[in-house]
Motif scaffolding. Structure first.
Motif, PDB file in Angstrom:
ATOM      1  N   TYR A   1      44.063 -35.933  -1.729  1.00 48.66           N
ATOM      2  CA  TYR A   1      42.774 -36.427  -2.626  1.00 48.66           C
ATOM      3  C   TYR A   1      42.685 -35.183  -3.948  1.00 48.66           C
ATOM      4  O   TYR A   1      43.093 -34.170  -3.666  1.00 48.66           O
ATOM      5  N   GLU A   2      42.572 -35.732  -5.048  1.00 48.22           N
ATOM      6  CA  GLU A   2      42.409 -34.835  -6.019  1.00 48.22           C
ATOM      7  C   GLU A   2      41.296 -34.025  -6.005  1.00 48.22           C
ATOM      8  O   GLU A   2      40.137 -34.285  -5.524  1.00 48.22           O
ATOM      9  N   LEU A   3      41.372 -32.905  -6.918  1.00 48.97           N
ATOM     10  CA  LEU A   3      40.354 -32.097  -6.751  1.00 48.97           C
ATOM     11  C   LEU A   3      39.595 -32.182  -8.180  1.00 48.97           C
ATOM     12  O   LEU A   3      40.189 -32.236  -9.155  1.00 48.97           O
ATOM     13  N   ARG A   4      38.228 -32.629  -8.317  1.00 44.79           N
ATOM     14  CA  ARG A   4      37.496 -32.967  -9.431  1.00 44.79           C
ATOM     15  C   ARG A   4      36.258 -31.982  -9.667  1.00 44.79           C
ATOM     16  O   ARG A   4      35.918 -31.606  -8.250  1.00 44.79           O
ATOM     17  N   MET A   5      35.677 -31.841 -10.556  1.00 45.34           N
ATOM     18  CA  MET A   5      34.586 -31.266 -10.969  1.00 45.34           C
ATOM     19  C   MET A   5      33.596 -31.891 -11.669  1.00 45.34           C
ATOM     20  O   MET A   5      33.681 -32.500 -12.605  1.00 45.34           O
ATOM     21  N   ASP A   6      32.283 -31.806 -11.183  1.00 43.70           N
ATOM     22  CA  ASP A   6      30.831 -32.344 -11.795  1.00 43.70           C
ATOM     23  C   ASP A   6      30.391 -31.095 -12.368  1.00 43.70           C
ATOM     24  O   ASP A   6      29.527 -30.277 -11.574  1.00 43.70           O
ATOM     25  N   VAL A   7      30.291 -30.804 -13.765  1.00 45.10           N
ATOM     26  CA  VAL A   7      29.667 -29.619 -14.316  1.00 45.10           C
ATOM     27  C   VAL A   7      28.209 -29.939 -14.730  1.00 45.10           C
ATOM     28  O   VAL A   7      27.345 -29.371 -14.352  1.00 45.10           O
ATOM     29  N   ASN A   8      28.143 -31.134 -15.256  1.00 50.33           N
ATOM     30  CA  ASN A   8      26.566 -31.730 -15.565  1.00 50.33           C
ATOM     31  C   ASN A   8      26.883 -33.013 -15.980  1.00 50.33           C
ATOM     32  O   ASN A   8      27.981 -33.571 -15.790  1.00 50.33           O
ATOM     33  N   ALA A   9      25.788 -33.639 -16.515  1.00 49.99           N
ATOM     34  CA  ALA A   9      25.707 -35.154 -16.947  1.00 49.99           C
ATOM     35  C   ALA A   9      26.727 -35.369 -18.005  1.00 49.99           C
ATOM     36  O   ALA A   9      27.669 -36.742 -17.980  1.00 49.99           O
ATOM     37  N   GLU A  10      27.253 -34.499 -18.788  1.00 53.55           N
ATOM     38  CA  GLU A  10      28.121 -34.701 -19.968  1.00 53.55           C
ATOM     39  C   GLU A  10      29.494 -34.464 -19.455  1.00 53.55           C
ATOM     40  O   GLU A  10      30.552 -35.130 -19.743  1.00 53.55           O
TER      41      GLU A  10
ATOM     42  N   ILE B   1      45.686 -29.912  -0.532  1.00 47.53           N
ATOM     43  CA  ILE B   1      46.567 -29.317   0.070  1.00 47.53           C
ATOM     44  C   ILE B   1      46.980 -28.001  -0.822  1.00 47.53           C
ATOM     45  O   ILE B   1      47.303 -27.075  -0.485  1.00 47.53           O
ATOM     46  N   ASP B   2      46.988 -28.152  -2.159  1.00 46.37           N
ATOM     47  CA  ASP B   2      47.199 -27.136  -3.253  1.00 46.37           C
ATOM     48  C   ASP B   2      46.209 -25.911  -3.143  1.00 46.37           C
ATOM     49  O   ASP B   2      46.519 -25.006  -2.889  1.00 46.37           O
ATOM     50  N   LEU B   3      44.812 -26.501  -2.981  1.00 46.70           N
ATOM     51  CA  LEU B   3      43.979 -25.506  -2.733  1.00 46.70           C
ATOM     52  C   LEU B   3      43.996 -24.665  -1.550  1.00 46.70           C
ATOM     53  O   LEU B   3      43.966 -23.468  -1.371  1.00 46.70           O
ATOM     54  N   ILE B   4      44.239 -25.622  -0.227  1.00 51.42           N
ATOM     55  CA  ILE B   4      44.230 -25.017   1.021  1.00 51.42           C
ATOM     56  C   ILE B   4      45.424 -23.762   0.857  1.00 51.42           C
ATOM     57  O   ILE B   4      45.200 -22.663   1.469  1.00 51.42           O
ATOM     58  N   GLU B   5      46.504 -24.138   0.489  1.00 51.49           N
ATOM     59  CA  GLU B   5      47.658 -23.342   0.347  1.00 51.49           C
ATOM     60  C   GLU B   5      47.486 -22.107  -0.717  1.00 51.49           C
ATOM     61  O   GLU B   5      47.816 -20.988  -0.333  1.00 51.49           O
ATOM     62  N   ASP B   6      46.755 -22.247  -1.623  1.00 50.45           N
ATOM     63  CA  ASP B   6      46.472 -21.188  -2.655  1.00 50.45           C
ATOM     64  C   ASP B   6      45.413 -20.224  -2.167  1.00 50.45           C
ATOM     65  O   ASP B   6      45.423 -19.127  -2.207  1.00 50.45           O
ATOM     66  N   VAL B   7      44.526 -20.587  -1.230  1.00 47.48           N
ATOM     67  CA  VAL B   7      43.416 -19.837  -0.575  1.00 47.48           C
ATOM     68  C   VAL B   7      44.116 -18.973   0.414  1.00 47.48           C
ATOM     69  O   VAL B   7      44.086 -17.769   0.467  1.00 47.48           O
ATOM     70  N   ARG B   8      45.151 -19.384   1.231  1.00 48.25           N
ATOM     71  CA  ARG B   8      45.964 -18.664   2.116  1.00 48.25           C
ATOM     72  C   ARG B   8      46.903 -17.635   1.548  1.00 48.25           C
ATOM     73  O   ARG B   8      46.853 -16.628   2.032  1.00 48.25           O
ATOM     74  N   GLU B   9      47.579 -18.113   0.573  1.00 46.96           N
ATOM     75  CA  GLU B   9      48.439 -17.118  -0.060  1.00 46.96           C
ATOM     76  C   GLU B   9      47.683 -15.858  -0.994  1.00 46.96           C
ATOM     77  O   GLU B   9      48.217 -14.795  -0.815  1.00 46.96           O
ATOM     78  N   GLU B  10      46.798 -16.296  -1.649  1.00 47.00           N
ATOM     79  CA  GLU B  10      46.027 -15.512  -2.419  1.00 47.00           C
ATOM     80  C   GLU B  10      44.948 -14.442  -1.928  1.00 47.00           C
ATOM     81  O   GLU B  10      44.828 -13.416  -2.432  1.00 47.00           O
ATOM     82  N   ILE B  11      44.126 -15.164  -1.096  1.00 50.84           N
ATOM     83  CA  ILE B  11      43.046 -14.195  -0.561  1.00 50.84           C
ATOM     84  C   ILE B  11      43.149 -13.953   0.963  1.00 50.84           C
ATOM     85  O   ILE B  11      42.304 -13.768   1.509  1.00 50.84           O
ATOM     86  N   GLY B  12      44.239 -14.643   1.522  1.00 57.19           N
ATOM     87  CA  GLY B  12      44.368 -14.611   3.068  1.00 57.19           C
ATOM     88  C   GLY B  12      43.368 -15.109   3.812  1.00 57.19           C
ATOM     89  O   GLY B  12      42.997 -14.759   5.073  1.00 57.19           O
ATOM     90  N   ASN B  13      42.912 -16.394   3.341  1.00 57.40           N
ATOM     91  CA  ASN B  13      41.883 -17.266   4.052  1.00 57.40           C
ATOM     92  C   ASN B  13      40.821 -16.542   4.213  1.00 57.40           C
ATOM     93  O   ASN B  13      39.958 -16.760   5.206  1.00 57.40           O
ATOM     94  N   LYS B  14      40.404 -15.403   3.454  1.00 56.31           N
ATOM     95  CA  LYS B  14      38.985 -14.669   3.601  1.00 56.31           C
ATOM     96  C   LYS B  14      37.908 -15.780   3.439  1.00 56.31           C
ATOM     97  O   LYS B  14      37.986 -16.545   2.572  1.00 56.31           O
ATOM     98  N   GLU B  15      36.726 -15.747   4.220  1.00 55.12           N
ATOM     99  CA  GLU B  15      35.793 -16.935   4.089  1.00 55.12           C
ATOM    100  C   GLU B  15      34.803 -16.463   3.366  1.00 55.12           C
ATOM    101  O   GLU B  15      34.026 -17.465   2.908  1.00 55.12           O
ATOM    102  N   ASP B  16      34.649 -15.281   2.614  1.00 59.15           N
ATOM    103  CA  ASP B  16      33.419 -14.983   2.106  1.00 59.15           C
ATOM    104  C   ASP B  16      33.378 -14.852   0.511  1.00 59.15           C
ATOM    105  O   ASP B  16      32.687 -14.286  -0.135  1.00 59.15           O
ATOM    106  N   PHE B  17      34.553 -15.430   0.005  1.00 55.41           N
ATOM    107  CA  PHE B  17      34.811 -15.507  -1.442  1.00 55.41           C
ATOM    108  C   PHE B  17      33.666 -16.766  -1.883  1.00 55.41           C
ATOM    109  O   PHE B  17      33.890 -17.881  -1.126  1.00 55.41           O
ATOM    110  N   ILE B  18      33.180 -16.414  -2.980  1.00 58.51           N
ATOM    111  CA  ILE B  18      32.281 -17.455  -3.671  1.00 58.51           C
ATOM    112  C   ILE B  18      33.359 -18.389  -4.535  1.00 58.51           C
ATOM    113  O   ILE B  18      33.930 -17.710  -5.396  1.00 58.51           O
TER     114      ILE B  18
END
Length: 121
Positions: free
Chosen positions: A88-97, A5-22
């Protein structure tokens, strides 16, 4: 700890839900001379997202595949989740380490059309 929900709200507030941001992961490391400061250590586009219902996490992966996740591809399916799943938490898998890394914050580059997820190791 950031959740969906933090991610959804920030995307809405910061980039106006633009869909083409990488979606891009930006790595920050502690400055060896001053542990209060973080220094830029690199960035990479996010290649894949997986909703893990067992671990209650949205896992964003960098696998070097060349595919990219855009804000539109990520956010649309998240909007129809039950409210409990949006915690749900946001987590990142960068590589095996560096797998199961916590997402520490968000940012954007309007010029480069990047939505940034900051991680610290």
């Amino acid at each position: 700890m950031k959740v969906i929900i933090d991610l959804i709200e920030d995307v809405r507030e910061e980039i106006g839900n633009k869909e083409d941001f990488i979606l891009t992961a930006m790595l920050l490391k502690e400055d060896p001379e001053d542990t209060e400061k973080l220094i830029y250590a690199g960035e990479s586009p996010i290649n894949l997202s997986v909703l893990d219902e067992v671990r209650k996490q949205l896992i964003l992966k960098i696998d070097g595949s060349g595919s990219v996740v855009t804000t539109g591809k990520l956010i649309k399916p998240l909007l129809i989740l039950p409210v409990s799943d949006m915690m749900y938490e946001l987590r990142m898998d960068v590589n095996a380490e560096y797998c199961d890394v916590e997402v520490a914050g968000f940012g954007k580059s309007m010029e480069e059309k990047k939505y940034i997820l900051f991680i610290k190791i």
